[in-house]
Design a protein around this motif. Structure first.
Motif, PDB file in Angstrom:
ATOM      1  N   ILE A   1       2.125  29.457  -0.885  1.00  0.00           N
ATOM      2  CA  ILE A   1       1.053  28.474  -1.091  1.00  0.00           C
ATOM      3  C   ILE A   1      -0.296  29.082  -0.697  1.00  0.00           C
ATOM      4  O   ILE A   1      -1.300  28.967  -1.421  1.00  0.00           O
ATOM      5  N   GLU A   2      -0.298  29.763   0.446  1.00  0.00           N
ATOM      6  CA  GLU A   2      -1.543  30.372   0.930  1.00  0.00           C
ATOM      7  C   GLU A   2      -2.018  31.484  -0.002  1.00  0.00           C
ATOM      8  O   GLU A   2      -3.204  31.565  -0.336  1.00  0.00           O
ATOM      9  N   GLN A   3      -1.089  32.338  -0.448  1.00  0.00           N
ATOM     10  CA  GLN A   3      -1.468  33.448  -1.319  1.00  0.00           C
ATOM     11  C   GLN A   3      -2.003  32.943  -2.656  1.00  0.00           C
ATOM     12  O   GLN A   3      -2.877  33.577  -3.269  1.00  0.00           O
ATOM     13  N   ALA A   4      -1.507  31.802  -3.092  1.00  0.00           N
ATOM     14  CA  ALA A   4      -1.972  31.230  -4.363  1.00  0.00           C
ATOM     15  C   ALA A   4      -3.304  30.497  -4.212  1.00  0.00           C
ATOM     16  O   ALA A   4      -3.871  30.021  -5.208  1.00  0.00           O
ATOM     17  N   GLY A   5      -3.793  30.387  -2.963  1.00  0.00           N
ATOM     18  CA  GLY A   5      -5.060  29.715  -2.733  1.00  0.00           C
ATOM     19  C   GLY A   5      -4.975  28.210  -2.838  1.00  0.00           C
ATOM     20  O   GLY A   5      -5.975  27.540  -3.143  1.00  0.00           O
TER      21      GLY A   5
END
Length: 358
Positions: A217-221
């Motif tokens: 989720i974080e890497q996808a922004g």
């Protein structure tokens, strides 16, 4: 005192003592022992002559007698699990195949994963004179003292799941990275509101799934909606439920959310199949209304009502790496420090994520 072993003389079918055997072969007892233990100190011509004569005599070395002399039984002990799930059965089978290919046997000890059960299982495996122990645990910190006791006793030990704080050999599939990749796969297909369905365990086995989901989720922004992390309630009643049943019940909770996730990442394929059943009974179309992905790639995933997109666990590679490392430890030919081998999972795209159609 004459040593005897259950060898058979083809002529009279009576047990033959080692004294009689070496007299028939025309070699010393030491030479016979070196041939049977594959010692490099024996001349090749002598080895071939002795083995040829042994074959004529239908001689089979007594495994226990050999073990007492060499302190090796060519046996690997498996610690756990008591839960015979599809993923565990596949791992056990691949370990058996890999060990047998190397001339080793497997002794299976069942444990429910509690420290007390593990301790009892370790005692049983040691009583069976195993040369080393592989643990199929779920990464419970509570099990560290039991695992540490194996290491301190000098018995080679390998965990198939990493546990923070345990300094031991570990061969494992990188579950955290796998769940991150599942999230990124869904985002590439347009999903922005994703949930994850988890069991109630506090093991690293479960924590790494959640950590991987959060990392994706974080890497996808994207912004994570905490209510979309749906955990099974930690009750004795839930402990008796199968992953299929848990998946069904967790899905019903997720389907009642408003708004609800457009995609669900599931703890396992078995849990995901329970979700598919709940979707069907609640009139939720997969994948047009909600995408579903699992983890394991067990045989049933491809035959689900909607064929399941999942992460394939390379259990054959896992078993081969673990058995090879274990044998190096048994033979004292491996590295002197503990080794950690992470094996990547790979995505298998089917219809349940909406990326492909029938």
């Amino acid at each position: 005192m004459t040593e005897t072993a259950p060898q058979t003389n083809i002529d009279d079918k009576q047990p033959m003592t080692q004294h009689e055997l070496v007299r028939r072969l025309g070699v010393s007892r030491g030479t016979l022992h070196r041939v049977l233990t594959d010692s490099p100190l024996v001349k090749e011509a002598t080895r071939e002559k002795v083995l040829s004569e042994l074959k004529k005599l239908n001689y089979t070395p007594n495994a226990l007698a050999r073990a007492l002399k060499t302190r090796k039984t060519q046996t690997i002990g498996i610690l756990g699990p008591s839960e015979i799930k599809a993923a565990n059965i596949n791992k056990l089978n691949e370990i058996y195949v890999a060990a047998r290919a190397k001339g080793y046997r497997i002794e299976l000890g069942y444990s429910d994963g509690s420290p007390e059960a593990d301790e009892a299982c370790i005692r049983e495996l040691k009583a069976r004179m195993v040369d080393g122990i592989i643990a199929l645990g779920r990464g419970m910190v509570d099990n560290i003292p039991q695992y540490q006791s194996i290491i301190e006793s000098g018995t080679p030990f390998i965990s198939l799941y990493p546990i923070p704080g345990l300094n031991a050999d570990c061969v494992y599939v990188d579950t955290q990275k796998a769940f991150m990749e599942l999230v990124l796969h869904l985002t590439h297909n347009g999903h922005r509101e994703m949930g994850i369905l988890l069991d109630s365990s506090v093991s690293q086995y479960t924590k790494n799934r959640e950590l991987g989901f959060r990392a994706g989720i974080e890497q996808a922004g994207l912004t994570l909606c905490e209510s979309f992390i749906v955990r099974a309630r930690s009750t004795e009643e839930n402990a008796e439920r199968s992953d299929y049943q848990l998946g069904y019940e967790l899905a019903e909770r997720a389907f009642k959310m408003n708004p609800r996730p457009t995609a669900l990442v599931c703890f396992s394929d078995e849990l995901a199949i329970g979700v598919l059943r709940a979707a069907e009974q609640n009139g939720v179309s997969v994948p047009s209304q909600i995408a579903i992905v699992g983890y394991d790639d067990f045989e049933g995933a491809k035959f689900a009502r909607v064929p399941l997109t999942t992460m394939h666990q390379p259990n054959e590679v896992l078993a081969q790496e673990a058995v090879d490392l274990m044998i190096r430890r048994i033979e004292q030919s491996g590295p002197k420090t503990s080794v950690s081998i992470a094996i990547p999972a790979s995505i298998v795209v089917r219809e349940s994520c909406g990326c492909i159609t029938k």
